[in-house]
Design a protein around this motif. Structure first.
Motif, PDB file in Angstrom:
ATOM      1  N   ARG A  30      28.320  26.864 -25.064  1.00 62.70           N
ATOM      2  CA  ARG A  30      28.388  28.360 -24.251  1.00 62.70           C
ATOM      3  C   ARG A  30      28.938  27.833 -22.791  1.00 62.70           C
ATOM      4  NH1 ARG A  30      25.024  33.695 -23.128  1.00 62.70           N
ATOM      5  NH2 ARG A  30      26.603  34.917 -21.800  1.00 62.70           N
ATOM      6  N   ILE A  31      30.094  28.562 -22.381  1.00 64.08           N
ATOM      7  CA  ILE A  31      30.480  28.298 -21.159  1.00 64.08           C
ATOM      8  C   ILE A  31      30.163  29.550 -20.228  1.00 64.08           C
ATOM      9  CG2 ILE A  31      32.544  27.787 -19.471  1.00 64.08           C
ATOM     10  CD1 ILE A  31      33.917  26.397 -22.054  1.00 64.08           C
ATOM     11  N   TYR A  32      29.783  29.150 -19.260  1.00 63.79           N
ATOM     12  CA  TYR A  32      29.291  30.306 -17.858  1.00 63.79           C
ATOM     13  C   TYR A  32      30.534  30.257 -17.242  1.00 63.79           C
ATOM     14  CZ  TYR A  32      24.775  30.482 -20.484  1.00 63.79           C
ATOM     15  OH  TYR A  32      23.767  30.694 -21.190  1.00 63.79           O
ATOM     16  N   ASP A  33      30.101  30.221 -15.806  1.00 59.87           N
ATOM     17  CA  ASP A  33      31.006  30.169 -14.694  1.00 59.87           C
ATOM     18  C   ASP A  33      32.172  29.082 -14.764  1.00 59.87           C
ATOM     19  OD1 ASP A  33      28.648  31.511 -12.177  1.00 59.87           O
ATOM     20  OD2 ASP A  33      29.659  32.298 -13.833  1.00 59.87           O
ATOM     21  N   MET A  34      33.610  29.479 -14.548  1.00 64.32           N
ATOM     22  CA  MET A  34      34.385  28.347 -14.201  1.00 64.32           C
ATOM     23  C   MET A  34      35.124  28.548 -12.809  1.00 64.32           C
ATOM     24  SD  MET A  34      35.984  28.283 -18.370  1.00 64.32           S
ATOM     25  CE  MET A  34      36.666  26.775 -18.202  1.00 64.32           C
ATOM     26  N   GLY A  35      35.764  27.405 -12.548  1.00 66.04           N
ATOM     27  CA  GLY A  35      36.469  27.650 -10.992  1.00 66.04           C
ATOM     28  C   GLY A  35      37.226  26.486 -10.885  1.00 66.04           C
ATOM     29  N   TRP A  36      37.929  26.906  -9.720  1.00 64.24           N
ATOM     30  CA  TRP A  36      38.958  25.648  -9.277  1.00 64.24           C
ATOM     31  C   TRP A  36      38.560  25.546  -7.854  1.00 64.24           C
ATOM     32  CZ3 TRP A  36      42.586  23.276 -12.064  1.00 64.24           C
ATOM     33  CH2 TRP A  36      43.044  23.911 -13.194  1.00 64.24           C
ATOM     34  N   TYR A  37      38.437  24.190  -7.678  1.00 63.39           N
ATOM     35  CA  TYR A  37      38.219  23.635  -6.361  1.00 63.39           C
ATOM     36  C   TYR A  37      39.204  22.746  -6.040  1.00 63.39           C
ATOM     37  CZ  TYR A  37      33.253  24.932  -6.521  1.00 63.39           C
ATOM     38  OH  TYR A  37      32.251  25.583  -6.959  1.00 63.39           O
ATOM     39  N   ARG A  38      39.608  22.484  -4.650  1.00 61.42           N
ATOM     40  CA  ARG A  38      40.598  21.432  -3.971  1.00 61.42           C
ATOM     41  C   ARG A  38      40.011  20.607  -3.045  1.00 61.42           C
ATOM     42  NH1 ARG A  38      44.748  25.868  -1.273  1.00 61.42           N
ATOM     43  NH2 ARG A  38      43.407  26.052   0.550  1.00 61.42           N
TER      44      ARG A  38
END
Length: 122
Positions: free
Chosen positions: A30-38
């Motif tokens: 299962r996947i919970y939070d996802m995001g993009w960083y830089r």
């Protein structure tokens, strides 16, 4: 084994647009939070945008109104639509996911992609 793979980076002129994609693959429960960083040269990695499994989003102040994060839970995909790009958006963009793998059910682990370069320049 779990992998995150980004795509869609490149060179774009100021004011232009790019769409980044990230797919999570492998033995995922299962996947919970996802995001993009830089991370820009000489700077710390920073959160650009995040999205929960329910679709709630949050953005860095510097990208609000210009970037949009979305996800396709059925395909384990997360996107970052970037519009009105500025030279200061130049950075390596990393995908992040908090998930449970089939090897460690019950333990949420953060995974990272290898990054994709976004360069905004005329």
């Amino acid at each position: 084994q779990v992998q995150l793979e980004e795509s869609g980076g490149g060179l774009v002129q100021p004011g232009g647009s790019l769409r980044l994609s990230c797919v999570a693959s492998g033995s995922i429960f299962r996947i919970y939070d996802m995001g993009w960083y830089r991370q820009a040269p000489g700077k710390q990695r920073e959160l650009v945008a995040g999205i929960t499994s329910a679709g709630s989003t949050n953005y860095a102040d510097s990208v609000k109104g210009r970037f949009t994060i979305s996800r396709d839970n059925a395909k384990n995909l997360v996107y970052l639509e970037m519009n009105s790009l500025k030279p200061e958006d130049t950075a390596v963009y990393y995908c992040n996911a908090h998930l449970v793998s089939n090897y460690n059910v019950g333990i949420i682990t953060a995974y990272w992609g290898q990054g994709t370069q976004v360069t905004v320049s005329s």
